[in-house]
Design an enzyme around this catalytic site. Structure first.
Site, short mmCIF file in Angstrom:
data_model
loop_
_atom_site.label_atom_id
_atom_site.label_comp_id
_atom_site.label_asym_id
_atom_site.label_seq_id
_atom_site.Cartn_x
_atom_site.Cartn_y
_atom_site.Cartn_z
N ASP A 1 -6.54 -4.26 -6.78
CA ASP A 1 -7.78 -3.60 -6.37
C ASP A 1 -7.47 -2.10 -6.40
OD1 ASP A 1 -10.46 -3.54 -5.37
OD2 ASP A 1 -9.66 -3.10 -3.38
N CYS B 1 -14.25 -0.20 -7.24
CA CYS B 1 -15.60 -0.04 -6.68
C CYS B 1 -16.28 1.18 -7.30
CB CYS B 1 -15.56 0.03 -5.16
SG CYS B 1 -14.40 1.22 -4.52
N GLU C 1 0.86 -1.19 0.00
CA GLU C 1 0.00 0.00 0.00
C GLU C 1 0.89 1.23 0.00
OE1 GLU C 1 -2.55 2.66 -0.39
OE2 GLU C 1 -3.35 0.61 -0.36
#
Length: 337
Positions: free
Chosen positions: A212, A266, A163
């Protein structure tokens, strides 16, 4: 009467929080891209009282009493029947009604029994099909829900969770500490490298890669409290597809020939979803699309999908009673050159 008044106050409060600048932008874009389905999706996105939350059980903390409580409350397993990939150790429960199961606080040295999430966010994990002993990279891993879900499914040989953002990287570490026991935690590498450079730093090192990607998160963006921040986000939105493309290029470099990659977001945005995947397929001769229509078909009882997508992709559309998503998932494999 009092509860009705309270509910009306809540509705008014929620209504006030919707950022009109973002809604106007979405209205223009998604009524074109989604056609008639947009009005149903908009009704869910703009009304958090109908949102639903799934409960992913943590196999490392034996939450037997949680499972029985969920069943008593009318929850049922989200994934049942003949899925292409569904490890028995992955247990996720969903209820028909909106609302959230009580959250658990982070306590040092104590594992949590479950993770609350949007059920659609498990579809990228099911599409990735991680098996014991495989080397796995979660390229943009915070806040860590999909990393935790991968570890419910299998025990990777090595598991690299990355990350880039410092704050989100700390959040990721805390999530892993909350759900994963000590012996297994030693197999996990947490880094905060620039995901665009990982392919060059670790070429052909992984059997499975999950991307993602950072995206224009439709749910949270609609409730931007600051109009200036919302306007800035909408300007930056145009640059996201370029970042997503670069992350995917890096992920492909990090993937071993014969390995699989899953890309997810998303957002409903075509520019950040199928357009990015099409650009990758047209510019990278060493990747091929993988058919995931069998997965979509197997979970169609619980999820609503946009029709007309290609076989290697799916887009979950939230609707009342099945308020999961938005979630875009696409799968690719790296071929031997």
């Amino acid at each position: 009467f009092l509860s009705l008044k309270r509910e009306n106050r809540t509705k008014e409060k929620l209504q006030k929080q919707i950022c009109q600048v973002v809604l106007d932008h979405f209205e223009k874009q998604y009524s074109t891209e989604l056609g008639d389905t947009w009005s149903n999706v908009r009704d869910v996105l703009t009304y958090p009282l109908c949102w639903q939350y799934a409960v992913l059980l943590n196999k490392f903390s034996q939450p037997a009493e949680v499972e029985s409580t969920l069943r008593l409350r009318g929850y049922h397993p989200a994934f049942q029947g003949p899925l292409p990939y569904l490890p028995a150790s992955l247990k996720c429960y969903i209820g028909r009604n909106p609302g959230r199961f009580p959250a658990q606080k982070h306590r040092a040295g104590k594992l949590k029994g479950y993770y609350l999430l949007n059920a659609a966010s498990l579809l990228p994990v099911l599409a990735l099909e991680v098996k014991d002993g495989e080397d796995v990279l979660d390229l943009c891993a915070a806040p860590g829900g999909k990393s935790v879900a991968i570890l419910q499914c299998a025990c990777p040989g090595q598991f690299h969770c990355n990350e880039y953002d410092d704050l989100r990287s700390r959040w990721l570490k805390q999530t892993i500490e909350s759900f994963i026991p000590d012996p297994l935690i030693n197999l996990i590498t947490v880094s905060n490298l620039d995901g665009r450079q990982i392919g060059d730093l670790k070429p052909e090192l992984y059997d499975k890669v999950l991307v993602d990607a950072p995206c224009s998160n439709d749910r949270s963006w609609l409730f931007s409290s600051d109009t200036q921040q919302a306007t800035r986000r909408l300007i930056q939105r145009k640059e996201l597809s370029s970042l997503q493309f670069q992350l995917l290029r890096s992920a492909i470099k990090a993937l071993r020939p014969g390995g699989s990659l899953v890309y997810s977001t998303c957002t409903l945005s075509k520019a950040e979803n199928s357009d990015v995947i099409n650009l990758i397929l047209n510019s990278c001769s060493n990747v091929m699309p993988v058919d995931i229509s069998e997965l979509a078909e197997a979970v169609s009882q619980e999820f609503t999908f946009l029709s007309g997508t290609q076989q290697h992709e799916l887009l979950v559309l939230p609707e009342k009673g099945r308020a999961w998503g938005p979630m875009y998932v696409a799968k690719l494999t790296k071929i031997y050159s």
